[in-house]
Design a protein around this motif. Structure first.
Motif, mmCIF file in Angstrom:
data_model
loop_
_atom_site.group_PDB
_atom_site.id
_atom_site.type_symbol
_atom_site.label_atom_id
_atom_site.label_comp_id
_atom_site.label_asym_id
_atom_site.label_seq_id
_atom_site.Cartn_x
_atom_site.Cartn_y
_atom_site.Cartn_z
ATOM 1 N N ASN A 147 36.211 43.855 25.615
ATOM 2 C CA ASN A 147 36.088 43.240 26.932
ATOM 3 C C ASN A 147 36.433 44.233 28.027
ATOM 4 O O ASN A 147 37.357 45.032 27.881
ATOM 5 N N TRP A 203 31.056 41.554 40.272
ATOM 6 C CA TRP A 203 31.658 41.375 38.946
ATOM 7 C C TRP A 203 31.092 40.099 38.372
ATOM 8 O O TRP A 203 31.274 39.015 38.938
ATOM 9 N N THR A 234 40.060 34.958 36.511
ATOM 10 C CA THR A 234 39.406 34.818 35.215
ATOM 11 C C THR A 234 37.977 34.342 35.462
ATOM 12 O O THR A 234 37.770 33.282 36.070
ATOM 13 N N THR A 235 37.008 35.096 34.973
ATOM 14 C CA THR A 235 35.611 34.812 35.303
ATOM 15 C C THR A 235 35.072 33.572 34.607
ATOM 16 O O THR A 235 34.143 32.940 35.109
ATOM 17 N N HIS A 236 35.646 33.213 33.442
ATOM 18 C CA HIS A 236 35.220 31.982 32.766
ATOM 19 C C HIS A 236 36.185 31.660 31.639
ATOM 20 O O HIS A 236 37.097 32.421 31.343
ATOM 21 N N SER A 295 31.724 29.349 35.182
ATOM 22 C CA SER A 295 31.616 30.809 35.305
ATOM 23 C C SER A 295 31.443 31.206 36.767
ATOM 24 O O SER A 295 30.799 30.504 37.553
ATOM 25 N N GLY A 325 31.256 38.791 34.992
ATOM 26 C CA GLY A 325 31.735 38.148 33.775
ATOM 27 C C GLY A 325 30.689 38.252 32.675
ATOM 28 O O GLY A 325 30.101 39.316 32.458
ATOM 29 N N ASP A 326 30.435 37.127 31.997
ATOM 30 C CA ASP A 326 29.411 37.117 30.950
ATOM 31 C C ASP A 326 28.136 36.416 31.401
ATOM 32 O O ASP A 326 27.343 35.961 30.573
ATOM 33 N N HIS A 338 38.413 36.384 27.253
ATOM 34 C CA HIS A 338 38.613 36.851 28.627
ATOM 35 C C HIS A 338 40.005 36.530 29.176
ATOM 36 O O HIS A 338 40.304 36.899 30.309
ATOM 37 N N TRP A 339 40.860 35.872 28.366
ATOM 38 C CA TRP A 339 42.188 35.539 28.909
ATOM 39 C C TRP A 339 43.323 35.698 27.904
ATOM 40 O O TRP A 339 44.416 35.145 28.109
ATOM 41 N N ASP A 360 39.871 39.439 34.933
ATOM 42 C CA ASP A 360 39.907 39.176 33.493
ATOM 43 C C ASP A 360 41.026 39.947 32.776
ATOM 44 O O ASP A 360 40.873 41.115 32.406
ATOM 45 N N GLY A 402 31.239 41.644 31.866
ATOM 46 C CA GLY A 402 32.434 41.414 31.081
ATOM 47 C C GLY A 402 32.542 42.252 29.827
ATOM 48 O O GLY A 402 33.620 42.356 29.239
#
Length: 209
Positions: free
Chosen positions: A27, A143, A64-66, A128, A145-146, A71-72, A42, A187
């Protein structure tokens, strides 16, 4: 870059972006610094590495993107060590271990004098988000994320409705609004620009992933 490798830093006129790869799923975590303030995007894994990156300057917030767990994994440890606020979209917040404030479309996250715009991208998960920094002396930085990668959008587990939502939001909220020189940071994996990916949008729609 690779997990455990040297962090990569990009210095803009006002914002410094440092990228590090962590955890078994490689990640990307991003430390953003503007003036004396720092925000982490993230807290994905490897809390000791992230805390070393953050250093004595401290941290005002983690975004946190999702909701997905990769991711966390380091979020609780980073928040406990730094006292930072933990921010996530309201639609994903209940699935994230610690969230102190929720975000919504159009909200702004401040990093010192710099400002990140929250863009809600539904599909990979319900909550997200992408974060947009409009550099006053250059191009945009995003940015994702996914939700967006070089070569396509994020995984929707072959769910046609989720894919339609994701590709629509990515096209209309990102590609339709932002110019080709917008640089985006996903991400996982390598960065790209919207201009590099734009010619392939129809192909992504056609293939369904």
């Amino acid at each position: 870059m690779t997990r455990g490798g040297v962090p990569a830093t990009r210095t803009l006129d006002h914002l410094t972006v440092t990228k590090i790869s962590v955890g078994p799923m490689d990640n990307n975590a991003y430390l953003l610094r503007c003036g004396d303030d720092q925000v982490l995007v993230d807290a994905a894994n490897d809390a000791p590495a992230l805390l070393e990156l953050i250093g004595p300057a401290g941290l005002s917030a983690v975004v946190t993107t999702h909701r997905h767990g990769d991711h966390w994994q380091a979020l609780s440890a980073v928040v406990e060590a730094t006292g930072a606020r933990s921010l996530a979209h309201a639609d994903d917040a209940t699935e994230i271990p610690v969230v102190t404030d929720t975000l919504a479309e159009g909200d702004k996250v401040r990093v010192g004098e710099c400002e990140l715009e929250v863009i809600h991208i539904v599909g990979h998960t319900p909550g997200s988000i992408a974060l947009l920094y409009r550099d006053p002396n250059g191009h945009g930085h995003l940015w994702t994320g996914d939700s967006l990668f070089p070569g396509g959008v994020g995984n929707t587990q072959k769910d046609a409705a989720r894919f339609a939502s994701l590709i629509d939001d990515v096209e209309h909220k990102l590609f339709d609004r932002l110019p080709d020189d917008t640089w985006f940071y996903p991400g996982h994996g390598k960065d790209s620009t919207l201009g590099t990916e734009r010619p392939h949008l129809a192909e992504w729609r056609e293939r369904g992933w």
